[in-house]
Structures are given as structure tokens and as C-alpha cells.
Design an enzyme around this catalytic site. Structure first.
Site, PDB file in Angstrom:
ATOM      1  N   SER A  31       0.822  -1.220   0.000  1.00 28.50           N
ATOM      2  CA  SER A  31       0.000   0.000   0.000  1.00 28.50           C
ATOM      3  C   SER A  31       0.857   1.272   0.000  1.00 28.50           C
ATOM      4  O   SER A  31       0.476   2.273  -0.624  1.00 28.50           O
ATOM      5  CB  SER A  31      -0.941  -0.005   1.206  1.00 28.50           C
ATOM      6  N   GLY A  85       8.260  -0.573   0.242  1.00 27.46           N
ATOM      7  CA  GLY A  85       7.795  -0.480   1.625  1.00 27.46           C
ATOM      8  C   GLY A  85       8.490  -1.514   2.493  1.00 27.46           C
ATOM      9  O   GLY A  85       9.393  -2.218   2.042  1.00 27.46           O
ATOM     10  N   ALA A  86       8.057  -1.610   3.744  1.00 30.39           N
ATOM     11  CA  ALA A  86       8.585  -2.645   4.646  1.00 30.39           C
ATOM     12  C   ALA A  86       7.577  -2.890   5.757  1.00 30.39           C
ATOM     13  O   ALA A  86       6.724  -2.045   6.041  1.00 30.39           O
ATOM     14  CB  ALA A  86       9.921  -2.208   5.248  1.00 30.39           C
ATOM     15  N   ASP A  87       7.695  -4.049   6.376  1.00 25.85           N
ATOM     16  CA  ASP A  87       6.818  -4.366   7.511  1.00 25.85           C
ATOM     17  C   ASP A  87       7.417  -3.868   8.821  1.00 25.85           C
ATOM     18  O   ASP A  87       6.686  -3.514   9.743  1.00 25.85           O
ATOM     19  CB  ASP A  87       6.584  -5.878   7.562  1.00 25.85           C
ATOM     20  N   LYS A  97      10.436  -7.820   5.502  1.00 26.86           N
ATOM     21  CA  LYS A  97       9.601  -7.561   4.337  1.00 26.86           C
ATOM     22  C   LYS A  97       8.897  -8.850   3.922  1.00 26.86           C
ATOM     23  O   LYS A  97       9.255  -9.919   4.361  1.00 26.86           O
ATOM     24  CB  LYS A  97      10.452  -7.041   3.164  1.00 26.86           C
ATOM     25  N   GLY A  99       5.289  -8.993   3.715  1.00 25.67           N
ATOM     26  CA  GLY A  99       3.891  -9.043   4.157  1.00 25.67           C
ATOM     27  C   GLY A  99       2.946  -9.301   2.986  1.00 25.67           C
ATOM     28  O   GLY A  99       1.929  -9.981   3.124  1.00 25.67           O
ATOM     29  N   GLY A 100       3.309  -8.768   1.826  1.00 28.54           N
ATOM     30  CA  GLY A 100       2.465  -8.964   0.642  1.00 28.54           C
ATOM     31  C   GLY A 100       2.799 -10.252  -0.105  1.00 28.54           C
ATOM     32  O   GLY A 100       2.113 -10.617  -1.059  1.00 28.54           O
ATOM     33  N   GLU A 106      11.283  -8.774  -4.547  1.00 28.89           N
ATOM     34  CA  GLU A 106      11.676  -7.507  -3.907  1.00 28.89           C
ATOM     35  C   GLU A 106      13.157  -7.531  -3.532  1.00 28.89           C
ATOM     36  O   GLU A 106      13.866  -6.549  -3.720  1.00 28.89           O
ATOM     37  CB  GLU A 106      10.820  -7.266  -2.654  1.00 28.89           C
ATOM     38  N   LYS A 124       5.959   1.167  11.553  1.00 30.69           N
ATOM     39  CA  LYS A 124       6.943   0.169  11.122  1.00 30.69           C
ATOM     40  C   LYS A 124       8.284   0.296  11.839  1.00 30.69           C
ATOM     41  O   LYS A 124       9.163  -0.538  11.660  1.00 30.69           O
ATOM     42  CB  LYS A 124       7.166   0.286   9.611  1.00 30.69           C
TER      43      LYS A 124
HETATM   44  C1  5RP Z   1       5.324  -6.801   0.263  1.00 32.72           C
HETATM   45  C2  5RP Z   1       6.096  -5.983   1.219  1.00 32.72           C
HETATM   46  C3  5RP Z   1       5.543  -4.640   1.576  1.00 32.72           C
HETATM   47  O1  5RP Z   1       6.461  -3.666   1.241  1.00 32.72           O
HETATM   48  C4  5RP Z   1       5.267  -4.629   3.065  1.00 32.72           C
HETATM   49  O2  5RP Z   1       4.393  -5.692   3.384  1.00 32.72           O
HETATM   50  C5  5RP Z   1       4.650  -3.297   3.489  1.00 32.72           C
HETATM   51  O3  5RP Z   1       3.386  -3.158   2.939  1.00 32.72           O
HETATM   52  P1  5RP Z   1       2.495  -1.878   3.222  1.00 32.72           P
HETATM   53  O4  5RP Z   1       3.170  -0.719   2.564  1.00 32.72           O
HETATM   54  O5  5RP Z   1       1.158  -2.214   2.594  1.00 32.72           O
HETATM   55  O6  5RP Z   1       2.404  -1.705   4.705  1.00 32.72           O
HETATM   56  O7  5RP Z   1       7.144  -6.339   1.702  1.00 32.72           O
HETATM   57  O8  5RP Z   1       5.893  -8.077   0.079  1.00 32.72           O
END
Ligand code: 5RP
Length: 231
Positions: A31, A85-87, A97, A99-100, A106, A124
């Protein structure tokens, strides 16, 4: 109440300042990265010439919709800049990383990049990785239960990522499963990363170490930049 969407947008906008004409840009997923893609799309409409390297099909679709030219058949050896992005991130800019579910591509794209900028909202930031988020690990499906057992020996509780009702295993874009492994905390990320890389059947893990050059975190109405060694 904190507006996390606004924080993501502010971080994405600040990252846009690093984009220059004719650059090859690794484009992250999730996102926060989507906000960056929207801003990049606007710039491309105004005449900016860049080529994107998407890190997922989802990102590819959004970029295509916005008219951002892409390379999709190969990851170029030299990418000028990646924005993703990152978790979670810690003070040493070590990341969780995936989450998606796109951690493999990546990591490959970021590893080919001269510079990697991570954009996040303020949730985060972590003093120690793993206290909040589970660590995503991409595994060969035939090995998942064996790997889950080994992770238990390392102190992690691994759950197979599922989708839908009734739940069915989530398949990564590369045809693998994802284990989300919760640790009480990840006190030695380098050591854990080495152990994971050595495990048979682990395709990739979501610990990104030595990859991020900078984290731009949205915070309330502004942004904060972190570089290794900065506070
Ligand atoms: C996907 C990722 C994303 O960058 C991570 O999950 C962060 O997502 P968001 O910006 O929706 O919080 O690593 O694999």
C-alpha cells in the site's frame, strides 16, 4: 488519531524527489509503494522518462494502468533506484519484508539497485525486529512442514499462509508457499538470516540486511529520514 494513510503518502512523496529523468527504477509492492506509484505516474504523464522494474504482478498492473514504462522479462543488472515499503525496520535499517508475499522479487530487485529507499508509516519503526511482525519465509511447498519444525527449534512459531474460506495455501508468484514465522523477538537478525539461507527448501526469507540505504518514515504531518548511524 494518527492518519497512517497520510504518513504513507508523505513518505512516498518525499521519495519521489530522488527520481531523476532516464532512471531505471525498482518499484516495490504494497500500500505504501502504491502511493509512490501514483505520484510516479503523475510525473510520467507530465513528461518524466523512467523505466520501472516491478516487484509483483500487482505493481505491474498499477504501473501499466498509469502508463509507466516497464521491464518485466528480466531484472536489469543495474537499477538506479528502488523504492519499496517494509513491515518493520530497526535502527540499523535491517528490515522485515514480505507481508504482501513478494519478498523474493523484492530482494532480487533491491539487490541490483545502486540505491534502495524504504518508505513506511510510523508503525513500522522497531527497536528490535520481530516483536510485532511475523517473518515471511518463502519455501518449496513439499518442504513446508519440515521447515516449520526446524523453525520451532530456532524459537519461531511458523504458520502456513492461507487464503479464503475454507482456507487454502497461499501461492507466491513463484509457485511457492509462504510461512509466517513469529519469534518473541529477532535479536540476531544476521545469524537468523544465515540459518534460514542454509535450510533446505527455503527459497528466500524476509530479512533484508544491508539492503536499505535510507528509510523515509511518515510521522504525523511530516517525514523523518533514517540512514545507518542516524537517530
Ligand atoms: C510486500 C512488502 C511490503 O512492502 C510490506 O508488506 C509493506 O506493505 P504496506 O506498505 O502495505 O504496509 O514487503 O511483500
Amino acid at each position: 488519531m494518527t492518519n497512517y494513510e497520510q504518513e504513507k503518502e508523505l513518505a512516498a512523496l518525499r521519495a519521489l524527489a530522488y527520481v531523476e529523468d532516464k532512471m531505471i527504477i525498482g518499484i516495490g509492492s504494497g500500500s505504501t509503494a502504491s502511493h509512490f506509484i501514483q505520484f510516479l505516474g503523475e510525473k510520467v504523464r507530465e513528461g518524466l522518462q523512467v523505466t520501472g522494474v516491478p516487484t509483483s504482478k500487482e505493481t505491474e498492473r498499477l504501473c501499466t494502468l498509469l502508463g509507466i514504462p516497464l521491464i518485466t522479462t528480466q531484472i536489469p543488472e543495474k537499477i538506479d533506484l528502488t523504492v519499496d515499503g517494509a513491515d518493520e525496520f530497526d535502527p540499523y535499517l535491517r528490515l522485515i519484508k514480505g507481508g504482501g508475499g513478494y519478498l523474493l522479487k523484492e530482494k532480487l530487485v533491491a539487490s541490483c539497485s545502486a540505491r534502495t529507499i524504504i518508505i513506511t508509516d510510523s508503525r513500522k519503526q522497531a527497536s528490535v525486529l520481530g516483536r510485532t511482525y511475523a517473518l515471511p519465509i518463502e519455501v518449496i511447498p513439499l518442504m513446508w512442514s519440515q521447515i516449520a519444525k526446524k523453525l520451532r527449534d530456532l524459537g519461531g512459531e511458523a504458520k502456513l499462509r492461507t487464503l479464503g474460506t475454507p482456507p487454502a495455501p497461499y501461492w507466491s508468484e513463484n509457485g511457492n508457499y509462504i510461512l509466517d514465522c513469529k519469534f518473541a523477538s529477532i535479536d540476531q537478525p544476521e545469524r537468523l538470516a544465515q540459518e534460514l539461507s542454509r535450510m533446505n527448501g527455503v527459497v528466500e526469507h524476509g530479512l533484508f540486511i544491508g539492503i536499505a540505504d535510507e528509510v523515509i518514515m511518515g510521522e504525523n504531518e511530516g517525514t523523518r529520514c533514517f540512514r545507518v548511524g542516524s537517530k
